[in-house]
Write a protein that holds these residues in place. Structure first.
Motif, PDB file in Angstrom:
ATOM      1  N   ARG A  22       0.835  -1.213   0.000  1.00 33.14           N
ATOM      2  CA  ARG A  22       0.000   0.000   0.000  1.00 33.14           C
ATOM      3  C   ARG A  22       0.869   1.262   0.000  1.00 33.14           C
ATOM      4  O   ARG A  22       0.586   2.230  -0.716  1.00 33.14           O
ATOM      5  CB  ARG A  22      -0.946  -0.004   1.206  1.00 33.14           C
ATOM      6  CG  ARG A  22      -1.994  -1.101   1.132  1.00 33.14           C
ATOM      7  CD  ARG A  22      -2.899  -1.132   2.359  1.00 33.14           C
ATOM      8  NE  ARG A  22      -3.794  -2.264   2.294  1.00 33.14           N
ATOM      9  CZ  ARG A  22      -4.926  -2.292   1.598  1.00 33.14           C
ATOM     10  NH1 ARG A  22      -5.317  -1.200   0.932  1.00 33.14           N
ATOM     11  NH2 ARG A  22      -5.683  -3.375   1.579  1.00 33.14           N
ATOM     12  N   ARG A  23       1.926   1.235   0.772  1.00 42.48           N
ATOM     13  CA  ARG A  23       2.834   2.398   0.803  1.00 42.48           C
ATOM     14  C   ARG A  23       3.467   2.628  -0.566  1.00 42.48           C
ATOM     15  O   ARG A  23       3.518   3.769  -1.052  1.00 42.48           O
ATOM     16  CB  ARG A  23       3.906   2.160   1.862  1.00 42.48           C
ATOM     17  CG  ARG A  23       5.034   3.186   1.856  1.00 42.48           C
ATOM     18  CD  ARG A  23       6.018   2.946   2.990  1.00 42.48           C
ATOM     19  NE  ARG A  23       6.528   1.580   3.033  1.00 42.48           N
ATOM     20  CZ  ARG A  23       7.513   1.144   2.258  1.00 42.48           C
ATOM     21  NH1 ARG A  23       8.077   1.944   1.358  1.00 42.48           N
ATOM     22  NH2 ARG A  23       7.945  -0.107   2.379  1.00 42.48           N
ATOM     23  N   ARG A  24       3.924   1.555  -1.197  1.00 43.09           N
ATOM     24  CA  ARG A  24       4.573   1.707  -2.506  1.00 43.09           C
ATOM     25  C   ARG A  24       3.584   2.118  -3.595  1.00 43.09           C
ATOM     26  O   ARG A  24       3.931   2.881  -4.498  1.00 43.09           O
ATOM     27  CB  ARG A  24       5.270   0.397  -2.891  1.00 43.09           C
ATOM     28  CG  ARG A  24       6.445   0.066  -1.977  1.00 43.09           C
ATOM     29  CD  ARG A  24       7.026  -1.301  -2.243  1.00 43.09           C
ATOM     30  NE  ARG A  24       8.013  -1.644  -1.220  1.00 43.09           N
ATOM     31  CZ  ARG A  24       8.068  -2.793  -0.571  1.00 43.09           C
ATOM     32  NH1 ARG A  24       7.195  -3.762  -0.847  1.00 43.09           N
ATOM     33  NH2 ARG A  24       8.988  -3.000   0.341  1.00 43.09           N
ATOM     34  N   LEU A  25       2.370   1.605  -3.509  1.00 44.10           N
ATOM     35  CA  LEU A  25       1.361   1.981  -4.500  1.00 44.10           C
ATOM     36  C   LEU A  25       1.024   3.468  -4.432  1.00 44.10           C
ATOM     37  O   LEU A  25       0.672   4.074  -5.447  1.00 44.10           O
ATOM     38  CB  LEU A  25       0.089   1.152  -4.309  1.00 44.10           C
ATOM     39  CG  LEU A  25       0.130  -0.271  -4.842  1.00 44.10           C
ATOM     40  CD1 LEU A  25      -1.070  -1.065  -4.341  1.00 44.10           C
ATOM     41  CD2 LEU A  25       0.166  -0.276  -6.360  1.00 44.10           C
ATOM     42  N   LYS A  26       1.143   4.056  -3.260  1.00 38.24           N
ATOM     43  CA  LYS A  26       0.833   5.476  -3.100  1.00 38.24           C
ATOM     44  C   LYS A  26       1.978   6.377  -3.545  1.00 38.24           C
ATOM     45  O   LYS A  26       1.810   7.597  -3.625  1.00 38.24           O
ATOM     46  CB  LYS A  26       0.487   5.766  -1.631  1.00 38.24           C
ATOM     47  CG  LYS A  26      -0.822   5.146  -1.170  1.00 38.24           C
ATOM     48  CD  LYS A  26      -1.054   5.415   0.311  1.00 38.24           C
ATOM     49  CE  LYS A  26      -2.336   4.762   0.806  1.00 38.24           C
ATOM     50  NZ  LYS A  26      -2.533   4.973   2.268  1.00 38.24           N
ATOM     51  N   HIS A  27       3.131   5.795  -3.819  1.00 38.90           N
ATOM     52  CA  HIS A  27       4.289   6.604  -4.202  1.00 38.90           C
ATOM     53  C   HIS A  27       4.024   7.270  -5.556  1.00 38.90           C
ATOM     54  O   HIS A  27       3.522   6.625  -6.481  1.00 38.90           O
ATOM     55  CB  HIS A  27       5.543   5.731  -4.287  1.00 38.90           C
ATOM     56  CG  HIS A  27       6.813   6.514  -4.307  1.00 38.90           C
ATOM     57  ND1 HIS A  27       7.253   7.216  -5.410  1.00 38.90           N
ATOM     58  CD2 HIS A  27       7.757   6.720  -3.329  1.00 38.90           C
ATOM     59  CE1 HIS A  27       8.402   7.800  -5.131  1.00 38.90           C
ATOM     60  NE2 HIS A  27       8.727   7.523  -3.877  1.00 38.90           N
ATOM     61  N   PRO A  28       4.357   8.547  -5.714  1.00 40.40           N
ATOM     62  CA  PRO A  28       4.044   9.239  -6.975  1.00 40.40           C
ATOM     63  C   PRO A  28       4.770   8.703  -8.198  1.00 40.40           C
ATOM     64  O   PRO A  28       4.344   8.971  -9.322  1.00 40.40           O
ATOM     65  CB  PRO A  28       4.446  10.699  -6.695  1.00 40.40           C
ATOM     66  CG  PRO A  28       5.365  10.639  -5.514  1.00 40.40           C
ATOM     67  CD  PRO A  28       4.920   9.464  -4.702  1.00 40.40           C
ATOM     68  N   THR A  30       5.095   5.454  -8.788  1.00 40.89           N
ATOM     69  CA  THR A  30       4.499   4.164  -9.137  1.00 40.89           C
ATOM     70  C   THR A  30       3.395   4.372 -10.171  1.00 40.89           C
ATOM     71  O   THR A  30       2.413   5.052  -9.910  1.00 40.89           O
ATOM     72  CB  THR A  30       3.924   3.463  -7.894  1.00 40.89           C
ATOM     73  OG1 THR A  30       4.982   3.223  -6.961  1.00 40.89           O
ATOM     74  CG2 THR A  30       3.261   2.147  -8.269  1.00 40.89           C
ATOM     75  N   LEU A  56      -6.886   2.389  -4.030  1.00 40.29           N
ATOM     76  CA  LEU A  56      -5.727   3.160  -3.600  1.00 40.29           C
ATOM     77  C   LEU A  56      -5.241   4.103  -4.689  1.00 40.29           C
ATOM     78  O   LEU A  56      -4.907   5.257  -4.418  1.00 40.29           O
ATOM     79  CB  LEU A  56      -4.587   2.215  -3.222  1.00 40.29           C
ATOM     80  CG  LEU A  56      -4.540   1.646  -1.821  1.00 40.29           C
ATOM     81  CD1 LEU A  56      -3.368   0.693  -1.700  1.00 40.29           C
ATOM     82  CD2 LEU A  56      -4.425   2.755  -0.788  1.00 40.29           C
ATOM     83  N   ARG A  57      -5.161   3.578  -5.916  1.00 42.84           N
ATOM     84  CA  ARG A  57      -4.633   4.346  -7.031  1.00 42.84           C
ATOM     85  C   ARG A  57      -5.455   4.063  -8.287  1.00 42.84           C
ATOM     86  O   ARG A  57      -5.146   3.150  -9.061  1.00 42.84           O
ATOM     87  CB  ARG A  57      -3.175   3.965  -7.285  1.00 42.84           C
ATOM     88  CG  ARG A  57      -2.168   4.592  -6.358  1.00 42.84           C
ATOM     89  CD  ARG A  57      -1.964   6.082  -6.637  1.00 42.84           C
ATOM     90  NE  ARG A  57      -1.517   6.318  -7.996  1.00 42.84           N
ATOM     91  CZ  ARG A  57      -0.242   6.233  -8.408  1.00 42.84           C
ATOM     92  NH1 ARG A  57       0.714   5.926  -7.544  1.00 42.84           N
ATOM     93  NH2 ARG A  57       0.079   6.488  -9.653  1.00 42.84           N
TER      94      ARG A  57
END
Length: 354
Positions: A22-28, A30, A56-57
């Motif tokens: 979830r943290r990585r998916l929110k990275h701009p 990604t 999430l995205r």
């Protein structure tokens, strides 16, 4: 710093999202998620997973490597087992027009089933020529003749587009002649530019107005450029973009492959490889099967390295690349699985499979 470009396509750990996913998916940075067989338990679970990712995205591109034959990630719980591309080439030799119809049917079934479970995009079709010596390509190739490959690939692409899915021709400018497997070694093609352009690269030229995406080959063509095509401005900018006039998205192949990261005697990190690929003309960089290695440290390093590199001017986020990425997202709602099973187009396509 305004990161106007999300070039990283990464994997996740399991069949559901954990806190690190979830943290990585929110990275701009990604821009995509690539799924594998380990991410599939059932259609219900897969559909729930893709829906969770989109919550999430919504703009992230959910991808899978689904070609048919030995490269098909989801093959149970209703998914159709698709034939290898070589089967279509063999049918061509008996009945060319039936083969193009079957290829369109295969593309439709492939894409419609994936979209019914929330998958946006598949890395297919293969445009490599069947030279007979490449173990990694083999039956994944349609045919030895680039004209047959181009027409069957165009038919598969037509079927995929009819189901609302973009497609990806791979591996530019051609992986079929080199015998080594880039997962573990550095494939080398010793032919000159003229020879490659007259043979393996021809499908890309003929389909330059058709293809929505292209994946580069981790192959070195030393008479053209000492760098693999993935890191070669000569191949990506001069040939693919300028000479062929191609305007779609360009993906790297998987940068976790060890063979992909040898550059003139040195082994690059995935982060170094990604920076080189983006500067050479790739729009999206693919890093697979790293979420289970050291807790996904390689993915985190890549995201950090690219963020810092953009701040230092070592690579420049490209709004045009981002537009090409966004253009790969489906533009129409999919049929759900139950509706698909009763869809006349889908039923007819199943009948036309070779």
């Amino acid at each position: 710093m305004n990161l106007t470009h999300a070039p990283v396509v990464l994997d996740i750990a399991g069949t559901t999202l954990d806190k690190h996913d979830r943290r990585r998916l929110k990275h701009p940075l990604t821009g995509g998620v690539v799924l594998f067989a380990r991410h599939f338990e059932s259609r219900l679970q897969l559909t729930a997973l893709t829906a969770d990712i989109k919550r999430l995205r919504p703009d992230v591109l959910i991808c899978v490597d689904n070609e048919g034959g030995r490269v098909q990630r989801f093959v149970s719980d209703g998914f159709t087992a698709l034939p290898a591309m070589r089967t279509l080439g063999e049918l061509w030799m008996r009945d060319a027009m039936a083969a193009t119809d079957a290829a369109s049917a295969l593309g439709y079934v492939l894409a419609a089933e994936l979209r019914a479970c929330g998958v946006d995009f598949s890395f297919a079709p293969v445009l490599d020529l069947d030279h007979g010596g490449s173990s990694v390509i083999g039956a994944r190739a349609f045919h030895r003749d680039p004209r047959v490959v181009a027409l069957l690939a165009k038919s598969v692409a037509h079927g995929m587009l009819r189901a609302g899915m973009a497609h990806c021709g791979k591996h530019f400018p051609g992986h079929g002649y080199a015998t080594a497997d880039s997962h573990v070694a550095v494939p080398v093609d010793k032919r000159g530019l003229k020879a490659v352009l007259a043979d393996d690269a021809q499908p890309y030229q003929w389909l330059s107005a058709t293809l929505t995406a292209v994946m580069s080959a981790h192959v070195v063509y030393p008479k053209v450029d000492p760098r693999p095509a993935t890191y070669s401005e000569r191949w990506l900018k001069d040939v693919l973009r300028a000479r062929f006039g191609y305007t779609g998205a360009v993906f790297t192949d998987d940068l976790s492959m060890e063979g992909a990261r040898w550059l003139q005697g040195s082994l690059l990190t995935p982060s170094e490889a990604a920076m080189l690929a983006l500067n050479a003309g790739c729009d999206l960089v693919l890093l697979c099967n790293q979420s289970l290695v050291e807790g996904g440290a390689g993915i985190d390093a890549l995201l950090q390295h690219l963020t810092e590199g953009a701040a230092r001017g070592l690579w420049h986020p490209d709004p045009d690349s981002e537009l090409r990425r966004l253009s790969l997202l489906p533009q129409s709602p999919p049929l759900d699985w139950d509706a698909l099973m009763h869809d006349a187009v889908y039923q007819r396509a199943l009948e036309r499979l070779p």
